[in-house]
Design a protein around this motif. Sequence first.
Motif, PDB file in Angstrom:
ATOM      1  N   SER A 101       0.963  -1.029   0.057  1.00  0.00           N
ATOM      2  CA  SER A 101       0.018  -0.024  -0.008  1.00  0.00           C
ATOM      3  C   SER A 101       1.113   1.382  -0.043  1.00  0.00           C
ATOM      4  CB  SER A 101      -0.964  -0.045   1.398  1.00  0.00           C
ATOM      5  OG  SER A 101      -0.084  -0.156   2.405  1.00  0.00           O
ATOM      6  N   LEU A 102       0.450   2.268  -0.650  1.00  0.00           N
ATOM      7  CA  LEU A 102       1.149   3.519  -0.761  1.00  0.00           C
ATOM      8  C   LEU A 102       0.003   4.814  -0.591  1.00  0.00           C
ATOM      9  CD1 LEU A 102       3.229   3.083  -3.927  1.00  0.00           C
ATOM     10  CD2 LEU A 102       4.139   3.110  -1.874  1.00  0.00           C
ATOM     11  N   ALA A 103       0.593   5.745  -0.006  1.00  0.00           N
ATOM     12  CA  ALA A 103      -0.154   7.014   0.188  1.00  0.00           C
ATOM     13  C   ALA A 103       0.892   8.189   0.242  1.00  0.00           C
ATOM     14  CB  ALA A 103      -0.812   6.915   1.554  1.00  0.00           C
ATOM     15  N   LEU A 110       3.977   6.960   2.473  1.00  0.00           N
ATOM     16  CA  LEU A 110       3.598   5.921   3.456  1.00  0.00           C
ATOM     17  C   LEU A 110       3.589   4.704   2.910  1.00  0.00           C
ATOM     18  CD1 LEU A 110       0.870   8.028   5.038  1.00  0.00           C
ATOM     19  CD2 LEU A 110       3.097   7.832   6.147  1.00  0.00           C
ATOM     20  N   VAL A 111       4.395   3.890   3.269  1.00  0.00           N
ATOM     21  CA  VAL A 111       4.552   2.612   2.441  1.00  0.00           C
ATOM     22  C   VAL A 111       4.124   1.531   3.498  1.00  0.00           C
ATOM     23  CG1 VAL A 111       6.142   0.805   1.198  1.00  0.00           C
ATOM     24  CG2 VAL A 111       6.335   3.469   1.132  1.00  0.00           C
ATOM     25  N   GLY A 112       3.272   0.593   3.178  1.00  0.00           N
ATOM     26  CA  GLY A 112       2.648  -0.344   3.983  1.00  0.00           C
ATOM     27  C   GLY A 112       3.352  -1.699   3.738  1.00  0.00           C
ATOM     28  N   GLN A 113       3.580  -2.496   4.909  1.00  0.00           N
ATOM     29  CA  GLN A 113       4.207  -3.789   4.912  1.00  0.00           C
ATOM     30  C   GLN A 113       3.458  -4.625   5.679  1.00  0.00           C
ATOM     31  OE1 GLN A 113       8.765  -4.176   4.927  1.00  0.00           O
ATOM     32  NE2 GLN A 113       8.457  -5.138   6.936  1.00  0.00           N
ATOM     33  N   PRO A 114       2.268  -5.086   5.198  1.00  0.00           N
ATOM     34  CA  PRO A 114       1.496  -5.718   6.318  1.00  0.00           C
ATOM     35  C   PRO A 114       1.785  -7.319   6.491  1.00  0.00           C
ATOM     36  CG  PRO A 114       0.599  -5.753   3.889  1.00  0.00           C
ATOM     37  CD  PRO A 114       1.905  -4.904   3.872  1.00  0.00           C
ATOM     38  N   GLY A 115       2.632  -7.702   6.080  1.00  0.00           N
ATOM     39  CA  GLY A 115       3.177  -9.181   6.247  1.00  0.00           C
ATOM     40  C   GLY A 115       2.451  -9.978   5.188  1.00  0.00           C
ATOM     41  N   LEU A 158      -4.654  11.728   6.026  1.00  0.00           N
ATOM     42  CA  LEU A 158      -5.898  12.307   6.390  1.00  0.00           C
ATOM     43  C   LEU A 158      -5.380  13.548   7.326  1.00  0.00           C
ATOM     44  CD1 LEU A 158      -8.876  12.077   6.580  1.00  0.00           C
ATOM     45  CD2 LEU A 158      -8.922  10.874   8.773  1.00  0.00           C
ATOM     46  N   GLY A 159      -5.406  14.778   6.656  1.00  0.00           N
ATOM     47  CA  GLY A 159      -4.814  15.881   7.092  1.00  0.00           C
ATOM     48  C   GLY A 159      -3.527  15.783   7.681  1.00  0.00           C
ATOM     49  N   GLY A 160      -3.195  16.058   8.815  1.00  0.00           N
ATOM     50  CA  GLY A 160      -2.104  15.882   9.418  1.00  0.00           C
ATOM     51  C   GLY A 160      -1.673  14.427  10.145  1.00  0.00           C
ATOM     52  N   ALA A 179      -9.071   0.284  12.082  1.00  0.00           N
ATOM     53  CA  ALA A 179      -8.343   1.331  11.358  1.00  0.00           C
ATOM     54  C   ALA A 179      -7.757   2.081  12.552  1.00  0.00           C
ATOM     55  CB  ALA A 179      -9.345   2.140  10.609  1.00  0.00           C
ATOM     56  N   TYR A 180      -6.483   2.383  12.323  1.00  0.00           N
ATOM     57  CA  TYR A 180      -5.723   3.222  13.508  1.00  0.00           C
ATOM     58  C   TYR A 180      -5.295   4.296  12.988  1.00  0.00           C
ATOM     59  CZ  TYR A 180      -5.343  -1.434  16.072  1.00  0.00           C
ATOM     60  OH  TYR A 180      -5.515  -2.456  16.693  1.00  0.00           O
ATOM     61  N   LEU A 181      -5.794   5.557  13.505  1.00  0.00           N
ATOM     62  CA  LEU A 181      -5.189   6.846  13.436  1.00  0.00           C
ATOM     63  C   LEU A 181      -4.123   7.390  14.284  1.00  0.00           C
ATOM     64  CD1 LEU A 181      -6.257   9.322  11.446  1.00  0.00           C
ATOM     65  CD2 LEU A 181      -7.456   9.938  13.615  1.00  0.00           C
ATOM     66  N   PHE A 182      -3.193   7.623  13.523  1.00  0.00           N
ATOM     67  CA  PHE A 182      -1.578   8.218  14.256  1.00  0.00           C
ATOM     68  C   PHE A 182      -1.493   9.830  13.758  1.00  0.00           C
ATOM     69  CE2 PHE A 182      -1.367   3.648  13.832  1.00  0.00           C
ATOM     70  CZ  PHE A 182      -0.480   3.328  15.033  1.00  0.00           C
ATOM     71  N   ASP A 183      -0.794  10.591  14.703  1.00  0.00           N
ATOM     72  CA  ASP A 183      -0.677  11.691  14.588  1.00  0.00           C
ATOM     73  C   ASP A 183       0.589  11.579  13.796  1.00  0.00           C
ATOM     74  OD1 ASP A 183       0.421  14.373  14.545  1.00  0.00           O
ATOM     75  OD2 ASP A 183      -0.004  14.712  16.612  1.00  0.00           O
ATOM     76  N   ALA A 184       0.718  12.311  12.586  1.00  0.00           N
ATOM     77  CA  ALA A 184       2.025  12.145  11.877  1.00  0.00           C
ATOM     78  C   ALA A 184       3.122  12.829  12.083  1.00  0.00           C
ATOM     79  CB  ALA A 184       1.612  12.801  10.334  1.00  0.00           C
ATOM     80  N   ALA A 185       3.083  14.060  13.088  1.00  0.00           N
ATOM     81  CA  ALA A 185       4.003  14.640  13.787  1.00  0.00           C
ATOM     82  C   ALA A 185       5.182  13.859  14.412  1.00  0.00           C
ATOM     83  CB  ALA A 185       3.416  15.674  14.675  1.00  0.00           C
TER      84      ALA A 185
END
Length: 185
Positions: A101-103, A110-115, A158-160, A179-185
């Motif tokens: 996955s990419l974003a 952002l690069v996903g490595q899901p297993g 998603l925004g920041g 779905a997990y939401l993380f602060d990108a900072a």
Amino acid sequence: GAPGEVSNGAAQAVGVVHVYSATTGAPLHIVADPNPATTGATTLFGSAVLLLGGKPIVGAPGSDLTDNGAGVVYVFDAASGTLLRTIPSPSPTQHMAFGASLAALGTDILVGQPGEVYGNATTGLGTVFRIDPASGALLKTYSLADLNTGFGYAVAALGGNVLIGAPFDSTLADDGGTAYLFDAA
């Protein structure tokens, strides 16, 4: 992306990305996997595709370039299709599918490595990496302590913030997904 496409002269599916003009919609060129599998398996080149700063960024989560099925991400020039950079997983492990996955997050990716994904499950510790596509430098790592959740199977900015899917997470229900939401900072 067309990860299962058999390109001209290939004996097996190697995957390609078709690049079109944003203005006219006319085909410009076809970008093929620069390191296609030569026996049996496919690299899944084109499974995830992102256009960032005029550069196509392509995931090949089945690539054996660094380890068996560890995956890689490629950065190309959109006008010519020339390969600019190959980005390996910061933690190459067999079958972990880096590039599934990419974003875009600003000018970073952002690069996903899901297993390893098989059927309705995954194995291994899923991870998402924030990477500078110009240098390939690792900027940040997102992960969970739980194995086999598919964390990183889907990713979005998603925004920041960074939103990461774990389709086999059992936090709320057995393999119900989260779905997990993380602060990108």
